[in-house]
Design a protein around this motif. Structure first.
Motif, PDB file in Angstrom:
ATOM      1  N   ASP A  95     -14.992 -84.831 -72.103  1.00 17.93           N
ATOM      2  CA  ASP A  95     -13.623 -84.960 -72.588  1.00 17.93           C
ATOM      3  C   ASP A  95     -13.663 -85.690 -73.922  1.00 17.93           C
ATOM      4  O   ASP A  95     -14.105 -86.841 -73.994  1.00 17.93           O
ATOM      5  CB  ASP A  95     -12.772 -85.736 -71.579  1.00 17.93           C
ATOM      6  CG  ASP A  95     -11.281 -85.648 -71.885  1.00 17.93           C
ATOM      7  OD1 ASP A  95     -10.496 -85.960 -70.987  1.00 17.93           O
ATOM      8  OD2 ASP A  95     -10.898 -85.271 -73.011  1.00 17.93           O
ATOM      9  N   LEU A  96     -13.219 -85.012 -74.982  1.00 17.23           N
ATOM     10  CA  LEU A  96     -13.286 -85.580 -76.323  1.00 17.23           C
ATOM     11  C   LEU A  96     -11.975 -86.225 -76.768  1.00 17.23           C
ATOM     12  O   LEU A  96     -11.841 -86.585 -77.943  1.00 17.23           O
ATOM     13  CB  LEU A  96     -13.705 -84.494 -77.325  1.00 17.23           C
ATOM     14  CG  LEU A  96     -15.127 -83.977 -77.156  1.00 17.23           C
ATOM     15  CD1 LEU A  96     -15.380 -82.815 -78.100  1.00 17.23           C
ATOM     16  CD2 LEU A  96     -16.147 -85.070 -77.372  1.00 17.23           C
ATOM     17  N   HIS A  97     -11.032 -86.391 -75.858  1.00 18.04           N
ATOM     18  CA  HIS A  97      -9.814 -87.115 -76.223  1.00 18.04           C
ATOM     19  C   HIS A  97     -10.212 -88.551 -76.552  1.00 18.04           C
ATOM     20  O   HIS A  97     -10.990 -89.169 -75.825  1.00 18.04           O
ATOM     21  CB  HIS A  97      -8.797 -87.078 -75.081  1.00 18.04           C
ATOM     22  CG  HIS A  97      -8.164 -85.728 -74.917  1.00 18.04           C
ATOM     23  ND1 HIS A  97      -8.683 -84.776 -74.061  1.00 18.04           N
ATOM     24  CD2 HIS A  97      -7.079 -85.187 -75.502  1.00 18.04           C
ATOM     25  CE1 HIS A  97      -7.933 -83.695 -74.134  1.00 18.04           C
ATOM     26  NE2 HIS A  97      -6.955 -83.912 -74.997  1.00 18.04           N
ATOM     27  N   VAL A  98      -9.690 -89.081 -77.637  1.00 15.64           N
ATOM     28  CA  VAL A  98     -10.123 -90.385 -78.136  1.00 15.64           C
ATOM     29  C   VAL A  98      -9.906 -91.494 -77.110  1.00 15.64           C
ATOM     30  O   VAL A  98     -10.695 -92.437 -77.047  1.00 15.64           O
ATOM     31  CB  VAL A  98      -9.436 -90.717 -79.487  1.00 15.64           C
ATOM     32  CG1 VAL A  98      -7.962 -90.992 -79.316  1.00 15.64           C
ATOM     33  CG2 VAL A  98     -10.139 -91.882 -80.162  1.00 15.64           C
ATOM     34  N   GLU A  99      -8.900 -91.373 -76.268  1.00 13.71           N
ATOM     35  CA  GLU A  99      -8.633 -92.394 -75.249  1.00 13.71           C
ATOM     36  C   GLU A  99      -9.783 -92.489 -74.249  1.00 13.71           C
ATOM     37  O   GLU A  99      -9.983 -93.526 -73.621  1.00 13.71           O
ATOM     38  CB  GLU A  99      -7.337 -92.088 -74.482  1.00 13.71           C
ATOM     39  CG  GLU A  99      -6.096 -91.960 -75.323  1.00 13.71           C
ATOM     40  CD  GLU A  99      -5.916 -90.582 -75.971  1.00 13.71           C
ATOM     41  OE1 GLU A  99      -5.132 -90.493 -76.917  1.00 13.71           O
ATOM     42  OE2 GLU A  99      -6.579 -89.615 -75.544  1.00 13.71           O
ATOM     43  N   LYS A 100     -10.536 -91.402 -74.096  1.00 15.30           N
ATOM     44  CA  LYS A 100     -11.678 -91.386 -73.178  1.00 15.30           C
ATOM     45  C   LYS A 100     -12.958 -91.917 -73.833  1.00 15.30           C
ATOM     46  O   LYS A 100     -13.918 -92.221 -73.147  1.00 15.30           O
ATOM     47  CB  LYS A 100     -11.943 -89.963 -72.677  1.00 15.30           C
ATOM     48  CG  LYS A 100     -10.767 -89.303 -72.007  1.00 15.30           C
ATOM     49  CD  LYS A 100     -10.527 -89.873 -70.646  1.00 15.30           C
ATOM     50  CE  LYS A 100      -9.401 -89.102 -69.974  1.00 15.30           C
ATOM     51  NZ  LYS A 100      -9.096 -89.551 -68.667  1.00 15.30           N
ATOM     52  N   LEU A 101     -12.956 -92.018 -75.160  1.00 17.16           N
ATOM     53  CA  LEU A 101     -14.171 -92.394 -75.883  1.00 17.16           C
ATOM     54  C   LEU A 101     -14.207 -93.856 -76.319  1.00 17.16           C
ATOM     55  O   LEU A 101     -15.281 -94.425 -76.461  1.00 17.16           O
ATOM     56  CB  LEU A 101     -14.347 -91.498 -77.114  1.00 17.16           C
ATOM     57  CG  LEU A 101     -14.390 -89.993 -76.858  1.00 17.16           C
ATOM     58  CD1 LEU A 101     -14.486 -89.251 -78.175  1.00 17.16           C
ATOM     59  CD2 LEU A 101     -15.550 -89.635 -75.949  1.00 17.16           C
TER      60      LEU A 101
END
Length: 179
Positions: A95-101
């Protein structure tokens, strides 16, 4: 010239977007989101007729084209022989959503966010190659398509096969990469 003052545009090979502010003989001046007026060649710009996020609001899940695509994908899946990992559902999802990174995205510019997402994707591709993982699904979301286009460039650099991931499982915002 194909651009008019007030047209929304994206800059190729960049995260810059804005509106056409001025037109001169060989330059198009774009007022970016930060209020800067930047000159570009016409060939460097892409006209945006409708925002991708607004377009996705009108997507009909009963659309004939989507249904045909779904049938085609299902038919293809039935006819191909699956590896053990695929058979038992072992597919790497990223998952590349910034909230996940990151813990907090405060203080990050759009360019910082995009770079973090691309670094993560590059790392996962290298990991999959090294560990012989046959497939990765990158969840990038719909958005305006900037991340998706940059991911496609990354996959082309590695000469990887990729396609839209399962619409039923991920919607329109994911890409499946096969090694």
């Amino acid at each position: 010239m194909k651009f008019k003052i007030g047209d929304k545009v994206l800059v190729k090979d960049s995260v810059v977007k804005g509106k056409v502010a001025k037109l001169l003989k060989d330059k198009v001046f774009v007022l970016d989101e930060d209020g800067f007026e930047l000159p570009y060649q016409e060939s460097q710009l892409i006209l945006v007729n409708i925002e991708q996020s607004k377009l996705s609001l009108y997507t009909d899940i009963n659309n004939k084209m989507l249904l045909q695509k779904e049938r085609l994908v299902e038919g293809t899946r039935r006819s191909t022989k699956k590896s053990k990992q695929e058979k038992y559902g072992v597919v790497m999802e990223v998952d590349l959503h910034v909230e996940k990174l990151v813990k907090s995205k405060s203080g990050m510019s759009n360019a910082d966010i995009l770079n973090k997402q691309l670094d993560t994707a590059n790392h996962k591709v290298n990991f999959a190659i090294k560990n012989r993982i046959p497939k990765i699904v990158f969840i990038h979301g719909v958005g305006e398509g900037v991340l998706k286009e940059e991911l496609y460039r990354l996959f082309h650099r590695y000469s990887l096969r990729f396609e839209d991931a399962s619409y039923q499982k991920y919607g329109l915002g994911a890409t499946e990469v096969t090694f």
